[in-house]
Write a protein that holds these residues in place. Structure first.
Motif, mmCIF file in Angstrom:
data_model
loop_
_atom_site.group_PDB
_atom_site.id
_atom_site.type_symbol
_atom_site.label_atom_id
_atom_site.label_comp_id
_atom_site.label_asym_id
_atom_site.label_seq_id
_atom_site.Cartn_x
_atom_site.Cartn_y
_atom_site.Cartn_z
ATOM 1 N N LEU A 141 0.853 -1.198 0.000
ATOM 2 C CA LEU A 141 0.000 0.000 0.000
ATOM 3 C C LEU A 141 0.884 1.241 0.000
ATOM 4 O O LEU A 141 1.745 1.410 0.872
ATOM 5 N N VAL A 142 0.682 2.094 -0.995
ATOM 6 C CA VAL A 142 1.574 3.242 -1.171
ATOM 7 C C VAL A 142 1.218 4.374 -0.206
ATOM 8 O O VAL A 142 0.055 4.561 0.160
ATOM 9 N N ARG A 143 2.214 5.094 0.237
ATOM 10 C CA ARG A 143 2.065 6.298 1.065
ATOM 11 C C ARG A 143 3.004 7.364 0.550
ATOM 12 O O ARG A 143 3.993 7.057 -0.105
ATOM 13 N N PRO A 198 -3.284 7.207 0.787
ATOM 14 C CA PRO A 198 -3.685 7.261 -0.623
ATOM 15 C C PRO A 198 -5.013 7.977 -0.893
ATOM 16 O O PRO A 198 -5.180 8.548 -1.963
ATOM 17 N N ASN A 199 -5.938 7.965 0.055
ATOM 18 C CA ASN A 199 -7.214 8.630 -0.261
ATOM 19 C C ASN A 199 -7.033 10.130 -0.480
ATOM 20 O O ASN A 199 -7.884 10.783 -1.058
ATOM 21 N N GLU A 200 -5.880 10.678 -0.041
ATOM 22 C CA GLU A 200 -5.621 12.096 -0.291
ATOM 23 C C GLU A 200 -4.961 12.373 -1.639
ATOM 24 O O GLU A 200 -4.939 13.515 -2.079
ATOM 25 N N PHE A 201 -4.366 11.337 -2.254
ATOM 26 C CA PHE A 201 -3.641 11.663 -3.487
ATOM 27 C C PHE A 201 -3.867 10.700 -4.657
ATOM 28 O O PHE A 201 -3.544 11.044 -5.787
ATOM 29 N N ILE A 202 -4.426 9.524 -4.414
ATOM 30 C CA ILE A 202 -4.541 8.544 -5.495
ATOM 31 C C ILE A 202 -5.441 9.044 -6.618
ATOM 32 O O ILE A 202 -5.125 8.923 -7.796
#
Ligand code: C2E
Ligand code: MG
Ligand code: MG
Ligand code: MG
Length: 283
Positions: A62-64, A75-79
């Protein structure tokens, strides 16, 4: 008067839009720089547990994003913006390589361990790239990770938005021996009549269903129905968002194969993930 008020509303609306556009542009610039430098992103790992034995079966990558001040951005802020701008293609390729490299390193470090799996999320944009297969083959080549150890997660929504292309890509991936997971199952629009057409190995039941499972008989029946459906189609199940012992025992009763959630561990950085591997009970 109504018109005047309407005018004022429009002004506020436009000001908000402008603000939002500036914020988005700012975020996009930061993301672009981050992609170029390749240093601001991190991959965290969340364990996936085999419920029959309690053994660690693998991890989801999971990317951060790491801000300059050290704080972590989820991710919900930038994906979404990286999907809109196409940056996700670069980030996604980096995540794939990093996760495969890490799993290969762990497999070398823990040679007596049953081979662990690495699950990587693919965005819609990545999924429809004509050279997706070459990219994956190249990453496996470069990192030395066995094809058997890689799983790709594609959301139900992405698959359903591109039914025809998806079927073709999924068949290619399957022929290559790469396992496919349908992510967030149950949150997209009805896919039941299509499901048998996709060679996916595993359904990941979305966390929202697991959360509601204990609330009513009806919600529990929905989970039961998804499990039965998956098993009829020879698919395994991963339950996402398992947070309590009650969730776990319920899922065990339903013969769900795998679980993932805060009850076991949140996603953690590579150092903490490595500690999980070495401490996890194996027999
Ligand atoms: P996902 O693939 O469905 O990942 C599961 C999300 O649920 C993760 O959020 C995880 O931290 C969270 N989660 C895990 N266990 C629990 C739990 O017990 N309770 C609750 N409430 N949440 C739990 P995260 O890491 O914030 O990622 C959110 C979404 O962002 C992912 O959903 C995935 O769609 C996307 N994403 C993350 N990394 C990548 C990536 O590398 N590429 C792409 N394309 N998308 C990614
Ligand atoms: Mg996922
Ligand atoms: Mg999911
Ligand atoms: Mg999700």
């Amino acid at each position: 008067r109504a018109v005047a008020r309407g005018g004022a509303c429009t002004e506020v609306f436009e000001a908000n839009l402008r603000e939002r556009a500036v914020a988005l542009l700012d975020m996009e610039t930061k993301l672009r720089q981050a992609v170029l430098k390749g240093r601001e992103f991190e991959v965290h790992y969340q364990p996936i547990i085999a419920l029959d034995t309690g053994h660690l079966s693998g991890f989801e990558a999971l990317v951060r994003m790491r801000r300059a001040d050290g704080t972590l951005v989820l991710p919900n802020e930038f994906i979404r913006i990286t999907e809109e701008t196409g940056l996700i293609v670069h980030i996604g390729r980096w995540v794939l390589r990093e996760a495969c490299r890490q799993m290969r390193a762990w497999q070398m470090k823990f040679p007596e361990y049953p081979p662990l799996q690495m699950s990587v999320n693919l965005a819609g944009r990545q999924f429809v790239q004509p050279n997706l297969m070459q990219q994956i083959e190249q990453v496996l080549d470069e990192t030395g990770l066995n094809t058997d150890s890689l799983k790709l997660e594609v959301t139900e929504t992405v698959i359903m938005e591109h039914v025809e292309e998806a079927a073709a890509v999924l068949v290619k991936l399957r022929d290559k021996g790469i396992k496919l997971l349908m992510d967030d199952f149950g949150t997209g629009y009805s896919s039941l009549s299509y499901l048998h057409r996709f060679p996916v190995n595993t359904l990941k039941i979305d966390a929202s269903f697991i959360r509601r499972m204990d609330e009513s008989r009806r919600e529990a029946n929905i989970v039961q129905t998804i499990v039965t459906l998956a098993h009829t189609l020879n698919m395994d199940i991963i339950a996402e968002g398992v947070e309590t012992a009650a969730h776990l025992s319920h899922l065990r009763e339903l013969d769900v194969e795998y679980a993932q959630g805060f009850y076991f561990s949140p996603p953690v950085d590579k150092i903490a993930a490595e500690a999980l591997i070495s401490d996890w009970p194996r027999w």
